[in-house]
Design an enzyme around this catalytic site. Sequence first.
Site, short mmCIF file in Angstrom:
data_model
loop_
_atom_site.label_atom_id
_atom_site.label_comp_id
_atom_site.label_asym_id
_atom_site.label_seq_id
_atom_site.Cartn_x
_atom_site.Cartn_y
_atom_site.Cartn_z
CE LYS A 21 -1.83 1.94 3.60
NZ LYS A 21 -2.58 2.20 4.82
CG ASP A 41 -7.24 3.44 2.63
OD1 ASP A 41 -8.20 3.12 1.89
OD2 ASP A 41 -7.11 4.59 3.09
#
Length: 116
Positions: A21, A41
């Site tokens: 991420k 997320d």
Amino acid sequence: YDGEVPDTIEELTTIPGAARKTANVVISNCFPDNAAGIAVDTHVQRIARRMGLTRSWEPPKVEADLVRLIDRSEWNHVTHMMIDHGRAVCRAPRPRCDECPIAIARDCPSFGRLAR
């Protein structure tokens, strides 16, 4: 990396504390031509599930589903839009469907099914 920010997922994820991420965020904002995916997320995951874009709860699978559906040139923009939408409108656990242009247009698959 001798003070230079790496520009690939593979290099960035070797840095302690930098997972996929984080690597996707860095690349999409600093090296957009090297985009390798979508930063997933909690907000992106929630919006993708509520919109019916994925059935998975696992970020790598959510990312894989999204990159199949969204044009690469839009990955960074879509990531930020989904995060902002998840923070402001389609919140957990109480989404604000009455403020959502998608739900108001009745285009949201989750409209009417979520707690108010």
